[in-house]
Structure formats: C-alpha cells, structure tokens
Design a protein around this motif. Sequence first.
Motif, PDB file in Angstrom:
ATOM      1  N   LEU A   3      -6.998  -4.312  -8.539  1.00 41.68           N
ATOM      2  CA  LEU A   3      -6.751  -3.543  -7.332  1.00 41.68           C
ATOM      3  C   LEU A   3      -6.512  -2.081  -7.679  1.00 41.68           C
ATOM      4  O   LEU A   3      -6.030  -1.757  -8.767  1.00 41.68           O
ATOM      5  CB  LEU A   3      -5.543  -4.127  -6.606  1.00 41.68           C
ATOM      6  CG  LEU A   3      -5.702  -5.590  -6.198  1.00 41.68           C
ATOM      7  CD1 LEU A   3      -4.382  -6.138  -5.692  1.00 41.68           C
ATOM      8  CD2 LEU A   3      -6.776  -5.735  -5.144  1.00 41.68           C
ATOM      9  N   HIS A  33      -2.752   0.428  -4.216  1.00 44.58           N
ATOM     10  CA  HIS A  33      -2.645  -0.823  -3.454  1.00 44.58           C
ATOM     11  C   HIS A  33      -1.210  -1.155  -3.059  1.00 44.58           C
ATOM     12  O   HIS A  33      -0.949  -1.516  -1.903  1.00 44.58           O
ATOM     13  CB  HIS A  33      -3.266  -1.964  -4.246  1.00 44.58           C
ATOM     14  CG  HIS A  33      -3.227  -3.294  -3.562  1.00 44.58           C
ATOM     15  ND1 HIS A  33      -2.280  -4.248  -3.858  1.00 44.58           N
ATOM     16  CD2 HIS A  33      -3.999  -3.825  -2.594  1.00 44.58           C
ATOM     17  CE1 HIS A  33      -2.482  -5.311  -3.101  1.00 44.58           C
ATOM     18  NE2 HIS A  33      -3.514  -5.077  -2.327  1.00 44.58           N
ATOM     19  N   LYS A  43       0.286  -1.807   0.816  1.00 45.13           N
ATOM     20  CA  LYS A  43       1.024  -3.010   1.221  1.00 45.13           C
ATOM     21  C   LYS A  43       2.380  -2.638   1.814  1.00 45.13           C
ATOM     22  O   LYS A  43       2.810  -3.207   2.816  1.00 45.13           O
ATOM     23  CB  LYS A  43       1.211  -3.946   0.025  1.00 45.13           C
ATOM     24  CG  LYS A  43      -0.050  -4.688  -0.382  1.00 45.13           C
ATOM     25  CD  LYS A  43       0.167  -5.532  -1.626  1.00 45.13           C
ATOM     26  CE  LYS A  43       1.102  -6.672  -1.422  1.00 45.13           C
ATOM     27  NZ  LYS A  43       1.188  -7.578  -2.607  1.00 45.13           N
TER      28      LYS A  43
END
Length: 362
Positions: A11, A15, A19
């Motif tokens: 990722l 990332h 989130k």
Amino acid sequence: MTAGGDPPGALPGFHPALKDELTFPLAWGTSRVRDFEAWRRTARATVEAHLLVDRQDDTPYAPESTAREDGDGYTRELVTLSLTRYGRVRGALLTPQGPGPFPAVLFLHDHGSRFDIGKEKAVRPWYDDTRLAAAEEWADRHFDGRFPGDELARRGYVVFCADALGWGDREPLAYERQQALASNLFHLGSSLAGLLAREDQRAAGFLAGLDRVDARRVAAVGFSMGGYRAWQTAALSDDVAAAVSVCWMTGLKGMLVHGNNTLRGQSAFHMLHPGLARHLDLPDVASIAAPKPMLFLGGGRDPLFTEEGVRTAHARLRAVWHSLGAAGRLRTETWPETGHAFPGRMQDAAFAWLDSVTGIRS
C-alpha cells in the motif's frame, strides 16, 4: 520491489492517513439524526445513491418455468426471469410438498473464483450431469457435502437461487475479466457491485410475490460473498424479513490491510460501492436492517477476515440492535475451529435459528 522499497502490491505510504480520515459520520449513534426510522431512510438513500444503478426498474419479471420434478420432499424447477431490463436470468426454485404458503429463502451464492457454477453451488443441479460433478466437488469443499438450498427445502422453505452476472448460465467470467468488466461499468456510469445489489433486491421481490410464499417470512441466506449479499439485501429490501450471513462481516479498516483480497481488485469489485466509505462502515450498512432478526456467523480460522475487523463489526452491530431494545433479535458468533466454510454443524445451527424466527417449527 517498488520504487519506495516496498514489496509489489504494498500500500502507498499515505494509506494509514486515508484510513484515519474515515470516520463514518452517518453511522447510527454518530449521525446527528437521532430518530432511527429517519436515520434508516437517510442511510438507505445514501447507499442507494452509491450503487450507481437506477432504483426505478419495474421491468416485468415475466417468469418462464420448466416442468416441476420431484425431489426429496419438495419439487424442483428452473425459472427464467428478468431481474433488470438488461437481460434474462435463470434460477433454481424449490418448493416443499404440501399446502402453502411457505416461508422462503433467497439463497445468494458465493464468489469462490469459480464461475462455471452459480446457483449450482447451493442447489443440486438435477438438470445437468456435467455441472453436478462440479457442484458436488464444491459442496464437499465448503459444505460438508451438502447442498444448503436442498437442506432448506427439506425443512419446509421455498428456496430460490439465481446466477449472478458472470456465473453459471450467465457467460461465466474468466477470473482476469472481472476487473475489466468493473472498469467498463464504471466508465459507463454504472457499477458491478451496484448491479449485483439491484438484482438481489429484485430477486427478493420476485420470491416474496409468489403465491406459494408467505411474504411476511422471507429470509436472505448466503455464504462468503453470498453472506455479504444477504445482509446487504436485508438492509435494502423491505421484502426480506430476516437474514443469515456466513463468513462475510468485518469492519472496513480491519479488512484494508496488505495482502487482503479486497485490495487486489478482481472479486473486490463485486462488493465495492465507490465513495460509500466516506459515510458508512460495512456494519453500518448492515444495521439499516435493524431490528430485523439477523444471524452473523464467522470462522475463527477464516484467513479472509482479521480478528480485529470481525470483532469491531460485531460490536457495532450489537450496539445498534441493543439501542433499539432488540438485542435478542441479533446473534453474532465466531466458531473458533472453522475456516472459510459453512460445515454441516454450522448449517444445523443456522437453520435451527432460522426456524425459530420464521416460526416454521412450533
């Protein structure tokens, strides 16, 4: 290795920040809407908007059925119908012998990266010896050799299971074609996951409208991707009164981890509604179904879902049903020794619970 030194498929570095920015502001208990019925309407409308597929499809079902054949305490037939205006779909319809109307189950089949069989994953294909061999292999692998649709028919349920787009009779997908199909639909202003959701809604309406069915006692049942489809249909369709979801419930953040299937494309596109995560987590969508009776079963050894993701989701679900004074209508269970499967003992427990909420057993 990637330019940043991470393994292929890793990722991006930002990332975690993406989130963290997901706060699911429309979730029940977080939303400023405090009346549950008003929240349900708002949340459902938000999901509907993110399906990207027109809600107003009143195409006549126009069902065409084969002759009924006898099974083990029920009759079997194939039904071809229009779930949307885009084409005809074939499904298996099982009906208990005896006077109706009967409770009913919309059985929603899994993904499993196997496309030559769809409805045949749940219902024994009495009509095709070639598919029978494939279906029996699938049942042995995931269901202890049982066909759960047939089991439910023997218990007294009308059962309907149709092929989703890309399975069985519907131009089976080679695995690599899924991403291309999803991309094409996005370019056309549509969505693979949205189309699947719309078809499941319509299938529930078809089943509930049959004379042989007690429309007040229609349940959605599914395993794996079918489990996702089951709780989603319960959330979006008033024709579904209860649901059993096996091996598909998690919190989104607990699922978005390196190596998870969700991040690889392919099968993920059957369950991806672009932008919805800015509003609702996965259990928040399922909570639109509250306070309907719902059963969520998971495997403690299921490699597709993290323990944290499942625990988070189950807690969010329980909080919603509890807030409505309906805690007894929700069951969330993890079976410690079970993997990604729906073995016979789990089926027995699930179907006994279903019997209790449909009133099929006195």
